[in-house]
Motif scaffolding. Structure first.
Motif, PDB file in Angstrom:
ATOM      1  N   GLY A  95       0.804  -1.224   0.000  1.00 24.44           N
ATOM      2  CA  GLY A  95       0.000   0.000   0.000  1.00 24.44           C
ATOM      3  C   GLY A  95       0.829   1.261   0.000  1.00 24.44           C
ATOM      4  N   SER A  96       2.108   1.153   0.326  1.00 20.90           N
ATOM      5  CA  SER A  96       2.992   2.325   0.320  1.00 20.90           C
ATOM      6  C   SER A  96       3.710   2.509  -1.007  1.00 20.90           C
ATOM      7  CB  SER A  96       4.037   2.190   1.429  1.00 20.90           C
ATOM      8  OG  SER A  96       4.866   1.064   1.209  1.00 20.90           O
ATOM      9  N   MET A  97       3.334   1.742  -2.033  1.00 20.12           N
ATOM     10  CA  MET A  97       4.004   1.809  -3.328  1.00 20.12           C
ATOM     11  C   MET A  97       2.992   2.101  -4.425  1.00 20.12           C
ATOM     12  SD  MET A  97       6.407  -1.593  -2.815  1.00 20.12           S
ATOM     13  CE  MET A  97       7.381  -1.281  -4.297  1.00 20.12           C
ATOM     14  N   ASP A  98       3.490   2.667  -5.527  1.00 20.19           N
ATOM     15  CA  ASP A  98       2.649   2.894  -6.695  1.00 20.19           C
ATOM     16  C   ASP A  98       2.444   1.588  -7.456  1.00 20.19           C
ATOM     17  OD1 ASP A  98       2.482   5.581  -6.114  1.00 20.19           O
ATOM     18  OD2 ASP A  98       4.230   6.108  -7.326  1.00 20.19           O
ATOM     19  N   LEU A  99       1.438   1.606  -8.339  1.00 17.58           N
ATOM     20  CA  LEU A  99       1.117   0.389  -9.081  1.00 17.58           C
ATOM     21  C   LEU A  99       2.275  -0.050  -9.960  1.00 17.58           C
ATOM     22  CD1 LEU A  99      -0.911  -1.758  -9.909  1.00 17.58           C
ATOM     23  CD2 LEU A  99      -1.796  -0.178 -11.632  1.00 17.58           C
ATOM     24  N   ASP A 100       2.931   0.896 -10.617  1.00 17.42           N
ATOM     25  CA  ASP A 100       4.063   0.528 -11.479  1.00 17.42           C
ATOM     26  C   ASP A 100       5.174  -0.122 -10.672  1.00 17.42           C
ATOM     27  OD1 ASP A 100       2.724   1.537 -13.641  1.00 17.42           O
ATOM     28  OD2 ASP A 100       3.671   3.507 -13.555  1.00 17.42           O
TER      29      ASP A 100
ATOM     30  N   LEU B 251       4.736  -1.877  -7.950  1.00 15.77           N
ATOM     31  CA  LEU B 251       4.288  -3.229  -7.573  1.00 15.77           C
ATOM     32  C   LEU B 251       4.539  -4.222  -8.689  1.00 15.77           C
ATOM     33  CD1 LEU B 251       0.853  -2.591  -5.813  1.00 15.77           C
ATOM     34  CD2 LEU B 251       3.109  -2.805  -4.789  1.00 15.77           C
ATOM     35  N   LEU B 252       4.290  -3.804  -9.921  1.00 18.23           N
ATOM     36  CA  LEU B 252       4.396  -4.730 -11.040  1.00 18.23           C
ATOM     37  C   LEU B 252       5.839  -4.984 -11.456  1.00 18.23           C
ATOM     38  CD1 LEU B 252       1.447  -3.390 -13.226  1.00 18.23           C
ATOM     39  CD2 LEU B 252       1.442  -5.328 -11.659  1.00 18.23           C
ATOM     40  N   SER B 253       6.739  -4.071 -11.134  1.00 24.35           N
ATOM     41  CA  SER B 253       8.118  -4.199 -11.609  1.00 24.35           C
ATOM     42  C   SER B 253       9.125  -4.507 -10.513  1.00 24.35           C
ATOM     43  CB  SER B 253       8.540  -2.902 -12.322  1.00 24.35           C
ATOM     44  OG  SER B 253       8.451  -1.801 -11.446  1.00 24.35           O
ATOM     45  N   ASN B 254       8.702  -4.492  -9.240  1.00 28.81           N
ATOM     46  CA  ASN B 254       9.654  -4.680  -8.135  1.00 28.81           C
ATOM     47  C   ASN B 254       9.186  -5.786  -7.189  1.00 28.81           C
ATOM     48  OD1 ASN B 254      11.359  -2.549  -8.994  1.00 28.81           O
ATOM     49  ND2 ASN B 254      10.012  -1.064  -8.031  1.00 28.81           N
ATOM     50  N   ARG B 255       8.867  -6.937  -7.725  1.00 25.78           N
ATOM     51  CA  ARG B 255       8.407  -8.029  -6.870  1.00 25.78           C
ATOM     52  C   ARG B 255       9.508  -8.533  -5.946  1.00 25.78           C
ATOM     53  NH1 ARG B 255       4.038 -12.187  -9.425  1.00 25.78           N
ATOM     54  NH2 ARG B 255       2.600 -10.655 -10.316  1.00 25.78           N
ATOM     55  N   ASP B 256      10.713  -8.566  -6.422  1.00 24.06           N
ATOM     56  CA  ASP B 256      11.811  -9.024  -5.570  1.00 24.06           C
ATOM     57  C   ASP B 256      11.988  -8.108  -4.360  1.00 24.06           C
ATOM     58  OD1 ASP B 256      12.275 -11.112  -7.280  1.00 24.06           O
ATOM     59  OD2 ASP B 256      13.841 -10.077  -8.411  1.00 24.06           O
TER      60      ASP B 256
ATOM     61  N   ILE C  66       9.644  -6.267  -2.995  1.00 24.02           N
ATOM     62  CA  ILE C  66       8.490  -6.478  -2.112  1.00 24.02           C
ATOM     63  C   ILE C  66       8.677  -7.743  -1.284  1.00 24.02           C
ATOM     64  CG2 ILE C  66       6.006  -6.918  -2.070  1.00 24.02           C
ATOM     65  CD1 ILE C  66       5.791  -5.256  -4.631  1.00 24.02           C
ATOM     66  N   ASN C  67       9.100  -8.828  -1.913  1.00 26.00           N
ATOM     67  CA  ASN C  67       9.309 -10.079  -1.187  1.00 26.00           C
ATOM     68  C   ASN C  67      10.381  -9.932  -0.114  1.00 26.00           C
ATOM     69  OD1 ASN C  67       7.407 -11.301  -2.856  1.00 26.00           O
ATOM     70  ND2 ASN C  67       8.954 -12.029  -4.299  1.00 26.00           N
ATOM     71  N   GLU C  68      11.422  -9.209  -0.434  1.00 24.71           N
ATOM     72  CA  GLU C  68      12.488  -9.015   0.547  1.00 24.71           C
ATOM     73  C   GLU C  68      12.002  -8.218   1.751  1.00 24.71           C
ATOM     74  OE1 GLU C  68      16.975  -7.021   0.752  1.00 24.71           O
ATOM     75  OE2 GLU C  68      15.865  -7.113  -1.145  1.00 24.71           O
ATOM     76  N   ARG C  69      11.257  -7.154   1.502  1.00 26.02           N
ATOM     77  CA  ARG C  69      10.746  -6.350   2.615  1.00 26.02           C
ATOM     78  C   ARG C  69       9.757  -7.138   3.472  1.00 26.02           C
ATOM     79  NH1 ARG C  69       8.661  -0.664   0.452  1.00 26.02           N
ATOM     80  NH2 ARG C  69       8.097  -0.568   2.662  1.00 26.02           N
ATOM     81  N   LEU C  70       8.881  -7.892   2.817  1.00 24.40           N
ATOM     82  CA  LEU C  70       7.918  -8.698   3.560  1.00 24.40           C
ATOM     83  C   LEU C  70       8.629  -9.739   4.423  1.00 24.40           C
ATOM     84  CD1 LEU C  70       5.112  -9.289   0.907  1.00 24.40           C
ATOM     85  CD2 LEU C  70       4.928  -7.952   3.007  1.00 24.40           C
ATOM     86  N   LEU C  71       9.619 -10.404   3.870  1.00 23.05           N
ATOM     87  CA  LEU C  71      10.341 -11.421   4.622  1.00 23.05           C
ATOM     88  C   LEU C  71      11.010 -10.819   5.852  1.00 23.05           C
ATOM     89  CD1 LEU C  71      11.483 -14.266   4.954  1.00 23.05           C
ATOM     90  CD2 LEU C  71      13.325 -13.624   3.392  1.00 23.05           C
ATOM     91  N   ARG C  72      11.635  -9.667   5.677  1.00 27.63           N
ATOM     92  CA  ARG C  72      12.332  -9.048   6.801  1.00 27.63           C
ATOM     93  C   ARG C  72      11.358  -8.638   7.905  1.00 27.63           C
ATOM     94  NH1 ARG C  72      14.446  -5.474   4.102  1.00 27.63           N
ATOM     95  NH2 ARG C  72      13.137  -3.689   4.600  1.00 27.63           N
ATOM     96  N   VAL C  73      10.241  -8.042   7.539  1.00 27.37           N
ATOM     97  CA  VAL C  73       9.282  -7.548   8.531  1.00 27.37           C
ATOM     98  C   VAL C  73       8.580  -8.701   9.242  1.00 27.37           C
ATOM     99  CG1 VAL C  73       7.172  -6.223   8.833  1.00 27.37           C
ATOM    100  CG2 VAL C  73       8.962  -5.362   7.322  1.00 27.37           C
ATOM    101  N   VAL C  74       8.100  -9.677   8.469  1.00 25.70           N
ATOM    102  CA  VAL C  74       7.356 -10.792   9.066  1.00 25.70           C
ATOM    103  C   VAL C  74       8.269 -11.653   9.938  1.00 25.70           C
ATOM    104  CG1 VAL C  74       6.002 -12.853   8.550  1.00 25.70           C
ATOM    105  CG2 VAL C  74       5.676 -10.784   7.188  1.00 25.70           C
TER     106      VAL C  74
ATOM    107  N   ARG D 291      10.661 -17.637   3.822  1.00 23.77           N
ATOM    108  CA  ARG D 291      10.355 -17.009   2.535  1.00 23.77           C
ATOM    109  C   ARG D 291       8.922 -16.512   2.521  1.00 23.77           C
ATOM    110  NH1 ARG D 291      11.918 -20.395  -2.685  1.00 23.77           N
ATOM    111  NH2 ARG D 291      13.954 -20.029  -1.674  1.00 23.77           N
ATOM    112  N   VAL D 292       8.738 -15.343   1.911  1.00 22.85           N
ATOM    113  CA  VAL D 292       7.411 -14.800   1.643  1.00 22.85           C
ATOM    114  C   VAL D 292       7.386 -14.387   0.179  1.00 22.85           C
ATOM    115  CG1 VAL D 292       5.712 -13.031   2.200  1.00 22.85           C
ATOM    116  CG2 VAL D 292       7.133 -14.006   4.016  1.00 22.85           C
ATOM    117  N   GLU D 293       6.485 -14.968  -0.585  1.00 20.80           N
ATOM    118  CA  GLU D 293       6.424 -14.713  -2.017  1.00 20.80           C
ATOM    119  C   GLU D 293       5.034 -14.220  -2.399  1.00 20.80           C
ATOM    120  OE1 GLU D 293       8.811 -14.956  -4.223  1.00 20.80           O
ATOM    121  OE2 GLU D 293      10.376 -15.923  -3.017  1.00 20.80           O
ATOM    122  N   ILE D 294       5.002 -13.194  -3.276  1.00 21.67           N
ATOM    123  CA  ILE D 294       3.755 -12.714  -3.861  1.00 21.67           C
ATOM    124  C   ILE D 294       3.507 -13.519  -5.139  1.00 21.67           C
ATOM    125  CG2 ILE D 294       2.559 -10.747  -4.869  1.00 21.67           C
ATOM    126  CD1 ILE D 294       2.946 -10.564  -1.872  1.00 21.67           C
TER     127      ILE D 294
END
Length: 317
Positions: free
Chosen positions: A125-130, A132-137, A139-147, A160-163
């Protein structure tokens, strides 16, 4: 019939067997069992054959120590540029500390699931749509670190956390496709313009180089002509008139050669006063013999093969 003593022996044997069965616990590979004594955790049983105090100790939690997969259901997320997208994912985790996983949180899988879904909404939710579509790696890295950091007190390791899927609305996908086509058309036009510009530059440089070389050739021809004129002038100044006659004869010869080089017949009309100049051509052979010696052939203007000699007619002015 059995005597009373025999019955007591049989009963005691059965009780002993029951106690042994109650105190022997077999833990399968990949699991850890917690032991509770009067409801309080005392120790952890590792895989294999274990003994506990019957009727005092009991098995509390049977924890799976293998890496497990948790499916994250689809949820809608509002991005920073107010685009609504449907996102789902998957999380991998492993229990490292059985007592903490058993007693620090109630409903371990449900806790991990809600923690992952909440952080997905926060991060994406803190990122733009473009983005989200181009930076999945990313996003996965940030999610893994936070969770993983949030689930660490529970004695688990989020590996691992994968979208899996990011699904924008259909109208938004059409708009993105039109935008992509416009960007590609723009790049194509820019490349075409750059190519045209480069070709025009190269063509201009070629014309400049050709003009420079033509000017240089004319300059050298002029220098040669000036040098020849200077030589003739010096010869005249020294009293050598044969050089002047040779120079004039050469010019006449070149002029007549150009006139006679055509394949068709030519009739040249000249004034009467000029006919006297033509008469001097008869002396060209003599001048040539005097300058170069008698080794040459008879005088006369050279004529191109196949060219017909011009006819010179004099007219009254």
């Amino acid at each position: 019939m059995l005597a009373g003593f025999d019955i007591v022996i049989v009963v005691l044997a059965v009780v002993v067997l029951l106690v042994l069965f109650a105190g022997v616990k077999t833990v399968p590979q990949g699991y850890n069992y917690t032991v509770e004594r009067f409801g309080r955790y005392t120790r952890t049983l590792s895989p294999g054959l274990n003994l506990i105090v019957p009727f005092i100790d009991r098995i509390g939690a049977k924890m799976n120590m293998m890496e497990q997969v948790l499916d994250v259901p689809t949820q809608e997320i509002i991005t920073r540029d107010n685009a609504i997208v449907a996102v789902d994912g998957v999380a991998f985790y492993q229990v490292l500390n059985a007592p903490q996983a058993a007693y620090q949180v109630a409903g371990l899988q449900n806790a991990i699931l809600n923690l992952t879904m909440t952080n997905i909404r926060t991060v994406m939710g803190s990122m733009d749509l473009d983005e989200l579509l181009s930076n999945r790696d990313t996003i996965n890295e940030r999610l893994l670190r936070v969770v993983d950091e949030a689930a660490h007190p529970w004695g688990i390791k989020v590996t691992r956390v994968e979208i899996k899927d990011i699904n924008p609305p259909a109208n938004l996908v059409e708009s993105m496709a039109r935008q992509m086509m416009a960007e590609r058309d723009k790049r194509a036009q820019i490349l075409t313009a750059e190519g045209l510009k480069q070709s025009q530059i190269l063509e201009a440089e070629g014309r400049r180089e050709a003009a420079f070389r033509d000017a240089e050739a004319r300059e050298r021809a002029a220098e040669a002509e000036a040098r020849a004129t200077q030589v003739v002038s010096e010869a005249i100044s020294k009293g050598d008139l044969q050089a002047l006659n040779y120079f004039v004869a050469q010019k006449y010869t070149e002029a007549l050669a150009k006139i006679g080089s055509a394949t068709n017949s030519k009739v040249v009309l000249m004034p009467m006063e000029a006919s006297s100049l033509i008469g001097t051509l008869g002396g060209i052979g003599e001048i040539t013999k005097e300058v170069f010696g008698n080794g040459g052939s008879g005088g006369g203007a050279p004529r191109q093969p196949g060219a017909r000699p011009p006819v010179v007619r004099s007219t009254d002015t």
